[in-house]
Design a protein around this motif. Structure first.
Motif, PDB file in Angstrom:
ATOM      1  N   SER A  12       0.833  -1.203   0.000  1.00 48.67           N
ATOM      2  CA  SER A  12       0.000   0.000   0.000  1.00 48.67           C
ATOM      3  C   SER A  12       0.864   1.249   0.000  1.00 48.67           C
ATOM      4  O   SER A  12       2.019   1.233   0.406  1.00 48.67           O
ATOM      5  CB  SER A  12      -0.919   0.010   1.223  1.00 48.67           C
ATOM      6  OG  SER A  12      -0.143   0.010   2.415  1.00 48.67           O
ATOM      7  N   ARG A  13       0.278   2.315  -0.512  1.00 48.18           N
ATOM      8  CA  ARG A  13       0.906   3.623  -0.454  1.00 48.18           C
ATOM      9  C   ARG A  13       2.283   3.674  -1.088  1.00 48.18           C
ATOM     10  O   ARG A  13       3.257   4.103  -0.464  1.00 48.18           O
ATOM     11  CB  ARG A  13       1.015   4.098   1.004  1.00 48.18           C
ATOM     12  CG  ARG A  13      -0.324   4.239   1.696  1.00 48.18           C
ATOM     13  CD  ARG A  13      -0.150   4.772   3.102  1.00 48.18           C
ATOM     14  NE  ARG A  13      -1.417   4.832   3.816  1.00 48.18           N
ATOM     15  CZ  ARG A  13      -1.535   5.238   5.063  1.00 48.18           C
ATOM     16  NH1 ARG A  13      -0.479   5.618   5.731  1.00 48.18           N
ATOM     17  NH2 ARG A  13      -2.717   5.276   5.637  1.00 48.18           N
ATOM     18  N   PHE A  14       2.346   3.228  -2.321  1.00 48.91           N
ATOM     19  CA  PHE A  14       3.581   3.453  -3.032  1.00 48.91           C
ATOM     20  C   PHE A  14       3.290   3.865  -4.463  1.00 48.91           C
ATOM     21  O   PHE A  14       2.278   3.470  -5.036  1.00 48.91           O
ATOM     22  CB  PHE A  14       4.484   2.209  -3.003  1.00 48.91           C
ATOM     23  CG  PHE A  14       3.990   1.038  -3.809  1.00 48.91           C
ATOM     24  CD1 PHE A  14       3.080   0.137  -3.261  1.00 48.91           C
ATOM     25  CD2 PHE A  14       4.439   0.825  -5.099  1.00 48.91           C
ATOM     26  CE1 PHE A  14       2.633  -0.941  -3.996  1.00 48.91           C
ATOM     27  CE2 PHE A  14       3.996  -0.261  -5.833  1.00 48.91           C
ATOM     28  CZ  PHE A  14       3.096  -1.149  -5.286  1.00 48.91           C
ATOM     29  N   SER A  15       4.175   4.648  -5.000  1.00 48.62           N
ATOM     30  CA  SER A  15       4.078   5.091  -6.378  1.00 48.62           C
ATOM     31  C   SER A  15       5.463   4.933  -6.988  1.00 48.62           C
ATOM     32  O   SER A  15       6.425   5.548  -6.525  1.00 48.62           O
ATOM     33  CB  SER A  15       3.615   6.551  -6.448  1.00 48.62           C
ATOM     34  OG  SER A  15       3.460   6.959  -7.787  1.00 48.62           O
ATOM     35  N   ILE A  16       5.527   4.110  -8.000  1.00 47.96           N
ATOM     36  CA  ILE A  16       6.819   3.701  -8.551  1.00 47.96           C
ATOM     37  C   ILE A  16       7.494   4.834  -9.301  1.00 47.96           C
ATOM     38  O   ILE A  16       6.877   5.526 -10.109  1.00 47.96           O
ATOM     39  CB  ILE A  16       6.637   2.492  -9.478  1.00 47.96           C
ATOM     40  CG1 ILE A  16       6.091   1.291  -8.691  1.00 47.96           C
ATOM     41  CG2 ILE A  16       7.951   2.137 -10.155  1.00 47.96           C
ATOM     42  CD1 ILE A  16       5.668   0.140  -9.562  1.00 47.96           C
ATOM     43  N   VAL A  17       8.796   4.971  -9.029  1.00 47.03           N
ATOM     44  CA  VAL A  17       9.643   5.837  -9.846  1.00 47.03           C
ATOM     45  C   VAL A  17      10.530   4.965 -10.733  1.00 47.03           C
ATOM     46  O   VAL A  17      10.631   5.183 -11.932  1.00 47.03           O
ATOM     47  CB  VAL A  17      10.514   6.761  -8.982  1.00 47.03           C
ATOM     48  CG1 VAL A  17      11.503   7.545  -9.857  1.00 47.03           C
ATOM     49  CG2 VAL A  17       9.645   7.721  -8.180  1.00 47.03           C
ATOM     50  N   THR A  18      11.161   3.983 -10.109  1.00 46.40           N
ATOM     51  CA  THR A  18      12.078   3.102 -10.839  1.00 46.40           C
ATOM     52  C   THR A  18      11.888   1.667 -10.377  1.00 46.40           C
ATOM     53  O   THR A  18      11.760   1.411  -9.171  1.00 46.40           O
ATOM     54  CB  THR A  18      13.545   3.511 -10.595  1.00 46.40           C
ATOM     55  OG1 THR A  18      13.756   4.851 -11.036  1.00 46.40           O
ATOM     56  CG2 THR A  18      14.501   2.588 -11.340  1.00 46.40           C
ATOM     57  N   MET A  19      11.893   0.757 -11.332  1.00 48.85           N
ATOM     58  CA  MET A  19      11.991  -0.668 -11.020  1.00 48.85           C
ATOM     59  C   MET A  19      13.171  -1.211 -11.786  1.00 48.85           C
ATOM     60  O   MET A  19      13.428  -0.801 -12.925  1.00 48.85           O
ATOM     61  CB  MET A  19      10.715  -1.421 -11.389  1.00 48.85           C
ATOM     62  CG  MET A  19       9.537  -1.094 -10.489  1.00 48.85           C
ATOM     63  SD  MET A  19       8.155  -2.249 -10.701  1.00 48.85           S
ATOM     64  CE  MET A  19       8.729  -3.640  -9.699  1.00 48.85           C
ATOM     65  N   GLY A  20      13.867  -2.131 -11.162  1.00 55.26           N
ATOM     66  CA  GLY A  20      15.055  -2.632 -11.822  1.00 55.26           C
ATOM     67  C   GLY A  20      15.517  -3.948 -11.266  1.00 55.26           C
ATOM     68  O   GLY A  20      14.905  -4.521 -10.354  1.00 55.26           O
ATOM     69  N   TRP A  21      16.584  -4.435 -11.844  1.00 54.16           N
ATOM     70  CA  TRP A  21      17.198  -5.695 -11.457  1.00 54.16           C
ATOM     71  C   TRP A  21      18.670  -5.473 -11.133  1.00 54.16           C
ATOM     72  O   TRP A  21      19.374  -4.776 -11.867  1.00 54.16           O
ATOM     73  CB  TRP A  21      17.082  -6.714 -12.591  1.00 54.16           C
ATOM     74  CG  TRP A  21      15.675  -7.154 -12.838  1.00 54.16           C
ATOM     75  CD1 TRP A  21      14.793  -6.610 -13.712  1.00 54.16           C
ATOM     76  CD2 TRP A  21      15.001  -8.217 -12.178  1.00 54.16           C
ATOM     77  NE1 TRP A  21      13.588  -7.268 -13.633  1.00 54.16           N
ATOM     78  CE2 TRP A  21      13.692  -8.270 -12.706  1.00 54.16           C
ATOM     79  CE3 TRP A  21      15.356  -9.139 -11.200  1.00 54.16           C
ATOM     80  CZ2 TRP A  21      12.743  -9.212 -12.287  1.00 54.16           C
ATOM     81  CZ3 TRP A  21      14.420 -10.076 -10.785  1.00 54.16           C
ATOM     82  CH2 TRP A  21      13.139 -10.103 -11.326  1.00 54.16           C
ATOM     83  N   TYR A  22      19.089  -6.089 -10.035  1.00 54.20           N
ATOM     84  CA  TYR A  22      20.479  -6.104  -9.617  1.00 54.20           C
ATOM     85  C   TYR A  22      20.923  -7.560  -9.537  1.00 54.20           C
ATOM     86  O   TYR A  22      20.086  -8.472  -9.495  1.00 54.20           O
ATOM     87  CB  TYR A  22      20.643  -5.448  -8.243  1.00 54.20           C
ATOM     88  CG  TYR A  22      20.477  -3.953  -8.234  1.00 54.20           C
ATOM     89  CD1 TYR A  22      19.243  -3.357  -8.501  1.00 54.20           C
ATOM     90  CD2 TYR A  22      21.544  -3.116  -7.926  1.00 54.20           C
ATOM     91  CE1 TYR A  22      19.089  -1.971  -8.478  1.00 54.20           C
ATOM     92  CE2 TYR A  22      21.402  -1.732  -7.898  1.00 54.20           C
ATOM     93  CZ  TYR A  22      20.174  -1.180  -8.175  1.00 54.20           C
ATOM     94  OH  TYR A  22      20.025   0.178  -8.147  1.00 54.20           O
ATOM     95  N   ARG A  23      22.213  -7.764  -9.488  1.00 53.12           N
ATOM     96  CA  ARG A  23      22.716  -9.122  -9.286  1.00 53.12           C
ATOM     97  C   ARG A  23      23.958  -9.089  -8.417  1.00 53.12           C
ATOM     98  O   ARG A  23      24.688  -8.106  -8.388  1.00 53.12           O
ATOM     99  CB  ARG A  23      23.009  -9.811 -10.616  1.00 53.12           C
ATOM    100  CG  ARG A  23      24.163  -9.233 -11.420  1.00 53.12           C
ATOM    101  CD  ARG A  23      24.237  -9.917 -12.782  1.00 53.12           C
ATOM    102  NE  ARG A  23      25.339  -9.409 -13.595  1.00 53.12           N
ATOM    103  CZ  ARG A  23      25.530  -9.750 -14.858  1.00 53.12           C
ATOM    104  NH1 ARG A  23      24.688 -10.598 -15.465  1.00 53.12           N
ATOM    105  NH2 ARG A  23      26.557  -9.253 -15.530  1.00 53.12           N
ATOM    106  N   GLN A  24      24.141 -10.210  -7.728  1.00 54.30           N
ATOM    107  CA  GLN A  24      25.294 -10.348  -6.846  1.00 54.30           C
ATOM    108  C   GLN A  24      25.870 -11.741  -6.994  1.00 54.30           C
ATOM    109  O   GLN A  24      25.191 -12.726  -6.684  1.00 54.30           O
ATOM    110  CB  GLN A  24      24.898 -10.082  -5.398  1.00 54.30           C
ATOM    111  CG  GLN A  24      26.060 -10.053  -4.446  1.00 54.30           C
ATOM    112  CD  GLN A  24      25.670  -9.493  -3.085  1.00 54.30           C
ATOM    113  OE1 GLN A  24      24.499  -9.456  -2.711  1.00 54.30           O
ATOM    114  NE2 GLN A  24      26.656  -9.036  -2.334  1.00 54.30           N
TER     115      GLN A  24
END
Length: 116
Positions: free
Chosen positions: A27-39
């Protein structure tokens, strides 16, 4: 709070393909960025690809031309199509979301292993 659930990791041979998916809920979120990282073992977590609202996608140099990120902000989902996979792509892949409140959320991670 925001929860991110990833799916699609696994074992694939060099040259093969995998598709990772991530769905955000809460709840209560508005996306600015979505992405993928790896380790990878013994290494830092690095960005692989990211998609920012109103901007072009960003890719790490090592995956340009092989990986494609796609997001659907209406559905709060992001996917990563990975083609021509190499052994050096082996890592735990994490979904990340950054919202308008400057909060950063992470998924639990999904293992991608590229090996013959």
């Amino acid at each position: 709070q925001v929860q991110l659930v990833e799916s699609g990791g696994g074992l694939v041979e060099p040259g093969g393909s995998l598709r990772l998916s991530c769905a955000a809920s809460g709840s209560r979120f508005s996306i600015v960025t979505m992405g993928w990282y790896r380790q990878a073992p013994g290494k830092e977590r690095d960005v692989v690809a990211s998609s920012t609202v109103g901007s072009t996608a960003h890719y790490a140099d090592s995956v340009k031309g092989r990986f494609t990120i796609s997001s659907d902000n209406a559905k709060n989902t992001v996917s990563l199509q990975m083609n021509s996979l190499k052994a050096e792509d082996t890592a735990v892949y994490y979904c990340n979301l950054r919202d308008i409140y400057s909060r950063s959320f992470w998924g639990q991670g999904t293992q991608v292993t590229v090996s013959s």
